[in-house]
Design a protein around this motif. Sequence first.
Motif, PDB file in Angstrom:
ATOM      1  N   ILE A  46       0.836  -1.204   0.000  1.00 54.62           N
ATOM      2  CA  ILE A  46       0.000   0.000   0.000  1.00 54.62           C
ATOM      3  C   ILE A  46       0.872   1.255   0.000  1.00 54.62           C
ATOM      4  O   ILE A  46       0.611   2.203  -0.740  1.00 54.62           O
ATOM      5  N   LEU A  47       1.917   1.266   0.826  1.00 56.78           N
ATOM      6  CA  LEU A  47       2.814   2.427   0.877  1.00 56.78           C
ATOM      7  C   LEU A  47       3.468   2.670  -0.478  1.00 56.78           C
ATOM      8  O   LEU A  47       3.583   3.821  -0.922  1.00 56.78           O
ATOM      9  N   ASP A  48       3.887   1.601  -1.143  1.00 57.66           N
ATOM     10  CA  ASP A  48       4.481   1.748  -2.469  1.00 57.66           C
ATOM     11  C   ASP A  48       3.460   2.289  -3.463  1.00 57.66           C
ATOM     12  O   ASP A  48       3.782   3.142  -4.292  1.00 57.66           O
ATOM     13  N   MET A  49       2.225   1.803  -3.375  1.00 53.70           N
ATOM     14  CA  MET A  49       1.170   2.283  -4.270  1.00 53.70           C
ATOM     15  C   MET A  49       0.882   3.764  -4.035  1.00 53.70           C
ATOM     16  O   MET A  49       0.683   4.527  -4.979  1.00 53.70           O
ATOM     17  N   VAL A  50       0.869   4.164  -2.780  1.00 56.85           N
ATOM     18  CA  VAL A  50       0.616   5.571  -2.449  1.00 56.85           C
ATOM     19  C   VAL A  50       1.745   6.449  -2.991  1.00 56.85           C
ATOM     20  O   VAL A  50       1.492   7.507  -3.578  1.00 56.85           O
ATOM     21  N   ALA A  51       2.987   6.008  -2.811  1.00 57.14           N
ATOM     22  CA  ALA A  51       4.120   6.783  -3.320  1.00 57.14           C
ATOM     23  C   ALA A  51       4.022   6.941  -4.835  1.00 57.14           C
ATOM     24  O   ALA A  51       4.210   8.038  -5.370  1.00 57.14           O
ATOM     25  N   PHE A  52       3.711   5.853  -5.525  1.00 59.65           N
ATOM     26  CA  PHE A  52       3.576   5.919  -6.978  1.00 59.65           C
ATOM     27  C   PHE A  52       2.389   6.792  -7.375  1.00 59.65           C
ATOM     28  O   PHE A  52       2.473   7.581  -8.314  1.00 59.65           O
ATOM     29  N   ALA A  53       1.279   6.654  -6.647  1.00 61.11           N
ATOM     30  CA  ALA A  53       0.070   7.435  -6.953  1.00 61.11           C
ATOM     31  C   ALA A  53       0.314   8.926  -6.768  1.00 61.11           C
ATOM     32  O   ALA A  53      -0.183   9.741  -7.545  1.00 61.11           O
ATOM     33  N   ARG A  54       1.068   9.280  -5.741  1.00 65.28           N
ATOM     34  CA  ARG A  54       1.345  10.697  -5.494  1.00 65.28           C
ATOM     35  C   ARG A  54       2.252  11.278  -6.559  1.00 65.28           C
ATOM     36  O   ARG A  54       2.181  12.466  -6.857  1.00 65.28           O
ATOM     37  N   ALA A  55       3.109  10.444  -7.135  1.00 65.59           N
ATOM     38  CA  ALA A  55       4.022  10.931  -8.168  1.00 65.59           C
ATOM     39  C   ALA A  55       3.366  10.943  -9.546  1.00 65.59           C
ATOM     40  O   ALA A  55       3.927  11.490 -10.483  1.00 65.59           O
ATOM     41  N   SER A  56       2.193  10.351  -9.648  1.00 66.95           N
ATOM     42  CA  SER A  56       1.479  10.276 -10.932  1.00 66.95           C
ATOM     43  C   SER A  56       0.467  11.411 -11.028  1.00 66.95           C
ATOM     44  O   SER A  56      -0.059  11.855 -10.023  1.00 66.95           O
ATOM     45  N   PRO A  57       0.163  11.826 -12.246  1.00 65.73           N
ATOM     46  CA  PRO A  57      -0.869  12.857 -12.394  1.00 65.73           C
ATOM     47  C   PRO A  57      -2.240  12.302 -12.036  1.00 65.73           C
ATOM     48  O   PRO A  57      -2.498  11.118 -12.204  1.00 65.73           O
ATOM     49  N   GLY A  58      -3.096  13.170 -11.533  1.00 64.00           N
ATOM     50  CA  GLY A  58      -4.454  12.761 -11.194  1.00 64.00           C
ATOM     51  C   GLY A  58      -4.667  12.690  -9.697  1.00 64.00           C
ATOM     52  O   GLY A  58      -3.766  12.963  -8.901  1.00 64.00           O
ATOM     53  N   ALA A  59      -5.870  12.300  -9.334  1.00 66.38           N
ATOM     54  CA  ALA A  59      -6.245  12.213  -7.922  1.00 66.38           C
ATOM     55  C   ALA A  59      -5.569  11.006  -7.278  1.00 66.38           C
ATOM     56  O   ALA A  59      -5.603   9.903  -7.829  1.00 66.38           O
ATOM     57  N   VAL A  60      -4.972  11.220  -6.126  1.00 61.21           N
ATOM     58  CA  VAL A  60      -4.234  10.163  -5.431  1.00 61.21           C
ATOM     59  C   VAL A  60      -5.136   8.963  -5.158  1.00 61.21           C
ATOM     60  O   VAL A  60      -4.750   7.815  -5.395  1.00 61.21           O
ATOM     61  N   THR A  61      -6.329   9.212  -4.666  1.00 62.94           N
ATOM     62  CA  THR A  61      -7.230   8.116  -4.315  1.00 62.94           C
ATOM     63  C   THR A  61      -7.585   7.279  -5.534  1.00 62.94           C
ATOM     64  O   THR A  61      -7.604   6.052  -5.470  1.00 62.94           O
ATOM     65  N   VAL A  62      -7.846   7.930  -6.641  1.00 62.37           N
ATOM     66  CA  VAL A  62      -8.181   7.204  -7.872  1.00 62.37           C
ATOM     67  C   VAL A  62      -6.974   6.397  -8.340  1.00 62.37           C
ATOM     68  O   VAL A  62      -7.103   5.226  -8.724  1.00 62.37           O
ATOM     69  N   ASN A  63      -5.793   6.990  -8.275  1.00 66.74           N
ATOM     70  CA  ASN A  63      -4.577   6.271  -8.677  1.00 66.74           C
ATOM     71  C   ASN A  63      -4.339   5.041  -7.805  1.00 66.74           C
ATOM     72  O   ASN A  63      -3.956   3.985  -8.311  1.00 66.74           O
ATOM     73  N   VAL A  64      -4.549   5.168  -6.504  1.00 67.28           N
ATOM     74  CA  VAL A  64      -4.385   4.015  -5.617  1.00 67.28           C
ATOM     75  C   VAL A  64      -5.466   2.978  -5.904  1.00 67.28           C
ATOM     76  O   VAL A  64      -5.191   1.773  -5.923  1.00 67.28           O
ATOM     77  N   ALA A  65      -6.692   3.423  -6.135  1.00 64.83           N
ATOM     78  CA  ALA A  65      -7.784   2.488  -6.437  1.00 64.83           C
ATOM     79  C   ALA A  65      -7.478   1.680  -7.698  1.00 64.83           C
ATOM     80  O   ALA A  65      -7.770   0.476  -7.749  1.00 64.83           O
ATOM     81  N   VAL A  66      -6.891   2.313  -8.701  1.00 64.57           N
ATOM     82  CA  VAL A  66      -6.503   1.602  -9.923  1.00 64.57           C
ATOM     83  C   VAL A  66      -5.482   0.508  -9.592  1.00 64.57           C
ATOM     84  O   VAL A  66      -5.608  -0.640 -10.033  1.00 64.57           O
ATOM     85  N   GLN A  67      -4.484   0.863  -8.799  1.00 68.59           N
ATOM     86  CA  GLN A  67      -3.436  -0.098  -8.466  1.00 68.59           C
ATOM     87  C   GLN A  67      -3.949  -1.244  -7.596  1.00 68.59           C
ATOM     88  O   GLN A  67      -3.619  -2.404  -7.829  1.00 68.59           O
TER      89      GLN A  67
END
Length: 181
Positions: A46-67
């Motif tokens: 989860i921590l890795d997904m959050v780090a990647f999501a924060r570095a990606s464009p778009g909403a963090v929650t949506v990026n984590v949900a995708v992962q």
Amino acid sequence: MNPRCWKLFTTMLCLSAFTFGGGFVIIPLMQRRFSEELGWLTEEEILDMVAFARASPGAVTVNVAVQVGARVAGPAGSLCGVLGTIIPPLITLSLISLVYDAFCASVVAAAFLYGLRLAVSVVVVSAVAGMVSEVLRAGDRGRQAVLAAVFLLSLLTDITTIWLLAGSALLGWWLAGRAEA
């Protein structure tokens, strides 16, 4: 429908519908649900997904949900996670847009939103503390060094958050590659 997809969709729908404050509020709840309660992912994942999501464009929650969705149920899981995440805000914003003028002029609405700032701040601080304690507890000197460096750079320089996140994500990726070799 795949039972995991349905569980993912309903979980994200509930989390998204009943939290206020964005990704930094919902992510600790996602971590608890998917790691501790369902056992689908580890806290480190989860921590890795959050780090990647924060570095990606778009909403963090949506990026984590995708992962999360992709990890637990493939492409269908990604779609279910995203839909569960975005439906509640879309409904809320649609309803607010219908009564926008009255909402903006409401003293009660303004007081409610002002009061939520404190609650959101507490949840964000709790999430950050949890992530920092996880990195410190894991004993990985590389991650601890990245954490300290990013913290100091954010305090002492004018580097924007996106560059700090991108740099730390690349450094973490590089360190992970070295650890596997």
